[in-house]
Write an enzyme that holds these catalytic residues in place. Sequence first.
Site, PDB file in Angstrom:
ATOM      1  N   LYS A  47      -4.455   5.690  14.733  1.00  0.00           N
ATOM      2  CA  LYS A  47      -4.551   5.022  13.428  1.00  0.00           C
ATOM      3  C   LYS A  47      -6.013   5.045  12.959  1.00  0.00           C
ATOM      4  O   LYS A  47      -6.802   5.842  13.468  1.00  0.00           O
ATOM      5  CB  LYS A  47      -4.002   3.588  13.542  1.00  0.00           C
ATOM      6  CG  LYS A  47      -2.499   3.551  13.811  1.00  0.00           C
ATOM      7  CD  LYS A  47      -1.724   4.104  12.632  1.00  0.00           C
ATOM      8  CE  LYS A  47      -0.241   4.142  12.899  1.00  0.00           C
ATOM      9  NZ  LYS A  47       0.506   4.849  11.846  1.00  0.00           N
ATOM     10  N   ARG A  77      -7.605  -3.446   9.238  1.00  0.00           N
ATOM     11  CA  ARG A  77      -6.700  -4.400   9.907  1.00  0.00           C
ATOM     12  C   ARG A  77      -7.407  -5.106  11.075  1.00  0.00           C
ATOM     13  O   ARG A  77      -7.097  -6.250  11.392  1.00  0.00           O
ATOM     14  CB  ARG A  77      -5.416  -3.705  10.359  1.00  0.00           C
ATOM     15  CG  ARG A  77      -4.669  -3.106   9.158  1.00  0.00           C
ATOM     16  CD  ARG A  77      -3.214  -2.862   9.398  1.00  0.00           C
ATOM     17  NE  ARG A  77      -2.666  -1.956   8.398  1.00  0.00           N
ATOM     18  CZ  ARG A  77      -2.340  -2.298   7.141  1.00  0.00           C
ATOM     19  NH1 ARG A  77      -2.465  -3.528   6.736  1.00  0.00           N
ATOM     20  NH2 ARG A  77      -1.872  -1.404   6.299  1.00  0.00           N
ATOM     21  N   GLY A 111      -4.840   7.929   5.438  1.00  0.00           N
ATOM     22  CA  GLY A 111      -3.961   8.904   6.092  1.00  0.00           C
ATOM     23  C   GLY A 111      -2.731   9.204   5.248  1.00  0.00           C
ATOM     24  O   GLY A 111      -2.243  10.342   5.215  1.00  0.00           O
ATOM     25  N   ASP A 146       1.767  -1.351  12.036  1.00  0.00           N
ATOM     26  CA  ASP A 146       0.476  -1.797  11.503  1.00  0.00           C
ATOM     27  C   ASP A 146       0.199  -3.266  11.814  1.00  0.00           C
ATOM     28  O   ASP A 146      -0.914  -3.756  11.599  1.00  0.00           O
ATOM     29  CB  ASP A 146       0.424  -1.580   9.981  1.00  0.00           C
ATOM     30  CG  ASP A 146       0.420  -0.102   9.614  1.00  0.00           C
ATOM     31  OD1 ASP A 146       0.057   0.726  10.474  1.00  0.00           O
ATOM     32  OD2 ASP A 146       0.782   0.223   8.474  1.00  0.00           O
ATOM     33  N   LYS A 180       0.833  -1.209   0.000  1.00  0.00           N
ATOM     34  CA  LYS A 180       0.000   0.000   0.000  1.00  0.00           C
ATOM     35  C   LYS A 180       0.868   1.260   0.000  1.00  0.00           C
ATOM     36  O   LYS A 180       0.649   2.170  -0.791  1.00  0.00           O
ATOM     37  CB  LYS A 180      -0.920  -0.045   1.235  1.00  0.00           C
ATOM     38  CG  LYS A 180      -1.898   1.096   1.330  1.00  0.00           C
ATOM     39  CD  LYS A 180      -3.146   0.708   2.090  1.00  0.00           C
ATOM     40  CE  LYS A 180      -2.920   0.666   3.597  1.00  0.00           C
ATOM     41  NZ  LYS A 180      -2.739   2.005   4.192  1.00  0.00           N
ATOM     42  N   SER A 181       1.877   1.295   0.870  1.00  0.00           N
ATOM     43  CA  SER A 181       2.729   2.491   0.952  1.00  0.00           C
ATOM     44  C   SER A 181       3.423   2.756  -0.381  1.00  0.00           C
ATOM     45  O   SER A 181       3.524   3.897  -0.834  1.00  0.00           O
ATOM     46  CB  SER A 181       3.815   2.291   2.019  1.00  0.00           C
ATOM     47  OG  SER A 181       3.239   2.179   3.294  1.00  0.00           O
TER      48      SER A 181
HETATM   49  C1  S3P Z   1       2.532   4.710   6.202  1.00  0.00           C
HETATM   50  C2  S3P Z   1       3.137   4.983   7.383  1.00  0.00           C
HETATM   51  C3  S3P Z   1       2.629   4.534   8.689  1.00  0.00           C
HETATM   52  C4  S3P Z   1       1.636   3.395   8.567  1.00  0.00           C
HETATM   53  C5  S3P Z   1       0.648   3.634   7.476  1.00  0.00           C
HETATM   54  C6  S3P Z   1       1.347   3.845   6.141  1.00  0.00           C
HETATM   55  C7  S3P Z   1       3.116   5.253   4.961  1.00  0.00           C
HETATM   56  O1  S3P Z   1       1.987   5.614   9.330  1.00  0.00           O
HETATM   57  O2  S3P Z   1       0.970   3.184   9.789  1.00  0.00           O
HETATM   58  O3  S3P Z   1      -0.247   2.537   7.375  1.00  0.00           O
HETATM   59  O4  S3P Z   1       2.758   4.783   3.858  1.00  0.00           O
HETATM   60  O5  S3P Z   1       3.953   6.156   5.045  1.00  0.00           O
HETATM   61  P1  S3P Z   1       2.846   6.712  10.143  1.00  0.00           P
HETATM   62  O6  S3P Z   1       3.851   7.198   9.197  1.00  0.00           O
HETATM   63  O7  S3P Z   1       1.916   7.813  10.520  1.00  0.00           O
HETATM   64  O8  S3P Z   1       3.384   5.972  11.322  1.00  0.00           O
END
Ligand code: S3P
EC number: 2.5.1.19
Length: 432
Positions: free
Chosen positions: A345, A392, A97, A318, A25-26
């Site tokens: 989260k 999740r 987010g 996560d 996903k990231s």
């Molecule tokens: C993510 C970073 C994480 C993670 C989120 C995806 C990202 O959040 O929990 O699911 O893609 O950069 P944080 O950077 O706020 O910890």
Amino acid sequence: MSKMNNSHSNHKVSLVGEVTIPGDKSISHRAIMFGSLATGVTKVTNFLLGEDCLSTIDCFRKLGVHIDVQKDEVLVYGNGIEGLKESESVLDVGNSGTTARLLMGIISGLPFHSVIIGDESIGKRPMKRVTKPLKMMGSQIDGRDDATYTPISIRGGQLKGISYESPVSSAQVKSSILLAGLFADGTTIVSEPEKSRDHTERMLKAFGCELDVSGNTVSITGGQQLKATNVTVPGDISSAAFFLVAGSIIPNSEILLKNVGVNPTRIGILTVLDRMGADITLENEKVVNGEPIADLRVKSAKLKGTIIGGEEIPTCIDELPILALAASQAEGETIIKDAEELRVKETDRIQTVVTELTKLGVSIEATKDGMIIQGSNKALNGANVASHGDHRMGMMLSVASLLADGETFIENTECIAVSFPNFKEQLQELLK
Ligand code: S3P
């Protein structure tokens, strides 16, 4: 409502076979964003067609980028770093987010007005962690409660580089500031207490950008151009995590997960499960687009309790809900600490994990910054549980239901489509 009826009560099911883990996903988000800012066509293969990443595509289309989605291959026709245009409507990030925070960094550098909104969960998530440094760089930002919550409006413009010490270890904060730094005069420096995932740094390099990484500090100089490149997205270790734990705690299981990303900033799930006594092996290790990948083979094993905390937390943030379930099946106590980030989260994951696992008979208590779980080899008891709209949580509870005697009803499993659209089918196929 999804009903999971474990008619083979008392752990008589096992999970055997191979699972195709969907794209990370990231990395999928970043491929769309960086492809949109680059000159030329970026081809993204094994793109995650989950709802979060579709929200990113929608936002960049509204900003004038032509994006073609053909199954899990996506073509992004970038117009260069200054090529985005003012959107005629609000940018809706849905439940994501990452979309919200990285997008805020990008549009802060662009000379027009944007409004970012999201769903009910996004409306509760703290945005000041990015709006504050972005304002310091010169972006004009407003929003509810002094730009803490969406809707957030941004009028971007000429930014100046800053040196920023982030109070939280967050790749979303780091990436947002670095992306704004691409548009800023001079150099932008971000440091964080512990190292968070570094996909932005790796992918910006693949797009031809220079940045400097030293320990937990990253710097970038403004005015650089991005050049389109092809991105092959590895399988998401955060999605694989549900099968790694399920395969470990459900007796007589063996699952093969192919082409999973094993970036060192993401493999906390592997180090924690290894410490707990899991039987997971890495095969066919290679590097694709600057990201390490491997096939993961998991076999069931007897787990023991552990302590999870400190700099390990960002590497498995996560995965903590599913690790809590693993701990419930381990011998002895598990303590999760230094994880207050869980409270902000998609849901307050300390509260939701403790509430829902308690209903299934787990002995678990919430602390300010984590949870304490007493492991037991007793079967869980079937119950009515809820995902609270958190993907999740939905997946963790689906795995938990396989360990429960009798029926478990999980309210709202549709949210699983945020990151793993065919999760239920894949789990079902493994059931023996
Ligand atoms: C993510 C970073 C994480 C993670 C989120 C995806 C990202 O959040 O929990 O699911 O893609 O950069 P944080 O950077 O706020 O910890």
